[in-house]
Write a protein that holds these residues in place. Structure first.
Motif, short mmCIF file in Angstrom:
data_model
loop_
_atom_site.label_atom_id
_atom_site.label_comp_id
_atom_site.label_asym_id
_atom_site.label_seq_id
_atom_site.Cartn_x
_atom_site.Cartn_y
_atom_site.Cartn_z
N GLU A 1 -4.77 95.78 40.09
CA GLU A 1 -5.30 94.48 39.64
C GLU A 1 -5.48 94.46 38.12
OE1 GLU A 1 -6.13 91.46 40.83
OE2 GLU A 1 -5.47 91.76 42.88
N LEU A 11 -12.50 87.96 46.96
CA LEU A 11 -11.28 87.35 46.41
C LEU A 11 -10.05 88.17 46.78
CD1 LEU A 11 -10.20 84.92 44.82
CD2 LEU A 11 -10.37 86.30 42.75
N ARG A 12 -9.88 89.33 46.19
CA ARG A 12 -8.86 90.31 46.59
C ARG A 12 -9.45 91.67 46.27
NH1 ARG A 12 -6.40 86.87 43.15
NH2 ARG A 12 -6.66 88.40 41.50
N PHE A 23 -10.00 76.58 46.51
CA PHE A 23 -11.13 76.65 45.58
C PHE A 23 -11.46 75.25 45.06
CE2 PHE A 23 -8.62 80.50 45.28
CZ PHE A 23 -9.56 81.52 45.34
N LEU A 68 -7.60 84.89 37.23
CA LEU A 68 -8.38 85.50 38.30
C LEU A 68 -8.01 85.03 39.71
CD1 LEU A 68 -10.70 87.29 39.27
CD2 LEU A 68 -12.27 85.39 38.88
N LEU A 69 -7.83 83.73 39.88
CA LEU A 69 -7.74 83.22 41.26
C LEU A 69 -6.50 83.70 41.99
CD1 LEU A 69 -9.06 79.55 41.01
CD2 LEU A 69 -10.32 81.70 41.20
N GLY A 93 2.45 96.39 40.87
CA GLY A 93 2.35 96.05 42.29
C GLY A 93 0.97 95.62 42.70
N GLN A 94 0.76 95.62 44.00
CA GLN A 94 -0.50 95.14 44.56
C GLN A 94 -0.69 95.74 45.94
OE1 GLN A 94 -0.54 90.85 44.92
NE2 GLN A 94 -2.50 90.81 45.98
N LYS A 146 -5.76 80.20 50.33
CA LYS A 146 -7.13 80.11 49.82
C LYS A 146 -7.30 78.77 49.12
CE LYS A 146 -7.40 85.06 48.94
NZ LYS A 146 -6.99 86.04 47.94
N ASN A 185 -3.06 86.49 42.24
CA ASN A 185 -2.34 87.67 41.76
C ASN A 185 -0.87 87.26 41.76
OD1 ASN A 185 -0.79 90.05 41.60
ND2 ASN A 185 -2.55 91.25 42.29
N ASN A 190 1.78 88.66 41.47
CA ASN A 190 2.74 89.48 42.21
C ASN A 190 3.14 88.82 43.52
OD1 ASN A 190 3.21 92.04 40.81
ND2 ASN A 190 1.00 92.32 41.04
N THR A 191 2.15 88.18 44.17
CA THR A 191 2.38 87.74 45.55
C THR A 191 2.00 86.29 45.80
OG1 THR A 191 0.18 88.59 46.08
CG2 THR A 191 2.04 90.03 46.56
N ARG A 237 -11.99 94.69 38.27
CA ARG A 237 -11.14 94.74 37.09
C ARG A 237 -11.86 94.18 35.85
NH1 ARG A 237 -6.88 90.43 35.62
NH2 ARG A 237 -7.46 89.29 37.49
N PHE A 238 -12.85 93.31 36.06
CA PHE A 238 -13.55 92.72 34.92
C PHE A 238 -14.85 93.45 34.59
CE2 PHE A 238 -11.00 89.30 36.72
CZ PHE A 238 -10.28 88.94 35.60
N ILE A 289 -12.29 91.77 41.31
CA ILE A 289 -13.50 91.53 40.52
C ILE A 289 -13.83 92.77 39.69
CG2 ILE A 289 -15.91 90.76 40.61
CD1 ILE A 289 -13.98 88.71 41.79
#
Lengths: 216, 84
Positions: free
Chosen positions: A93, A56-57, B43, B66-67, A99-100, B41, B69, B71-72, A63-64, A61
């Motif tokens: 996350e 996903l990123r 889904f 979840l799917l 941020g990211q 993406k 973020n 931020n972006t 994070r959970f 995941i």
């Protein structure tokens, strides 16, 4: 100091981090991402790697994982939390850092040594450095730090930026390589200090980061 | 049963290196009128809900938790009830 190194499925710098901490005499323990209690530890380390295959990123995941509630409690208690590489991605996350981390600006995985400026020498992670210019290894495909302009301005204003790339190797906003949270107890950085602690491996610039943490 | 299709894309301000590489590949193949390429993406989610309104709320919760973020990334979705 008692330290926990969190092991996620796909972590691959966990043993390097254990080795580094033990080299400094730290009582370090590997803790599963399924554990739920970190109250025994003074410092928490989230190591590099590809947790959950970066599905996903990166970090999205992990994070959970059950351990993350305990990591948040450790943050609330003001404990030292360090995320290196994938650990940094997980901390953003999880919302523990702003941020990211995104795909590098130039395509491909970047594995190199890079020169960094220490832009805040008054943090619990950088205090022991006698110089502002250091070199550390990097190894990432998703290391481009991104935050919107208002967030970057806040980071600058609050002096939360600890490390900047001297040459921006991955397209990060504001050349950012490592930041703390506003309280200053949580550090996230893409470069790998734990891979730079032994002269025989050609670089010891990571040592002062561990010495800084241990001085607190 | 409900069926949601979710399309996630980067915000306009965010650089998409994959899109840039794909654009360059297409250009090399002779598609020389391309202005931009953005990779996103997609889904498909099948799930149960009491009614359309609840299904909508559930789907948005899943997306935002979840799917994406935030931020972006941004998203859009469509949602339909499946015949049994």
């Amino acid at each position: 100091m008692k330290a926990a190194v969190i092991q996620f499925p796909g972590s691959n710098c966990d043993m390097d981090m254990m080795h580094a901490l033990q080299d400094f005499g730290v009582d370090a323990t590997l803790v599963s991402h399924n554990a739920t209690d970190l109250s025994d530890y003074d410092a928490i380390f989230l190591p590099g790697g590809f947790s959950f295959g970066d599905y996903l990123r990166s970090g999205a995941i992990a994070r959970f994982s059950p351990i993350m509630d305990a990591v948040k409690q450790a943050d609330e208690a003001g404990k030292t939390i360090v995320g290196i590489c994938n650990g940094f991605q997980i901390l953003t996350e999880a919302g523990l850092l702003p941020g990211q981390l995104m795909q590098n600006e130039h395509p491909g995985f970047l594995c190199d040594e890079v020169k960094l400026n220490i832009t805040n020498a008054d943090t619990e992670f950088s205090r022991a450095y006698p110089t502002n210019e250091i070199t550390l290894p990097v190894a990432h495909g998703e290391g481009r730090y991104y935050a919107d302009q208002a967030t970057i301005a806040d980071l600058e204003k609050n002096q939360q930026i600890v490390f900047k790339y001297r040459t921006n190797v991955n397209g990060s906003s504001d050349d950012i390589a490592g930041i703390t949270n506003q309280k200053g107890n949580v550090l996230g950085m893409m470069p790998h200090p734990e891979r730079a602690i032994e002269a025989i491996l050609g670089n010891t610039d990571g040592r002062k980061l561990f010495e800084s943490i241990l001085d607190n | 049963m409900y069926f949601g299709r979710v399309y996630v894309s980067y915000k306009q301000s965010v650089l998409d290196p994959q899109g840039e590489v794909i654009k360059s590949g297409l250009t090399h193949m002779g598609f020389n009128k391309i202005e931009s390429v953005k990779q996103g993406k997609y889904f498909e989610i099948k799930f149960a809900a009491a009614d359309m309104e609840q299904a909508k709320q559930e789907l948005v919760k899943m997306i935002e938790a979840l799917l994406i973020n935030a931020n972006t990334e941004t998203y859009r979705y469509d949602l339909k009830e499946l015949e049994d």
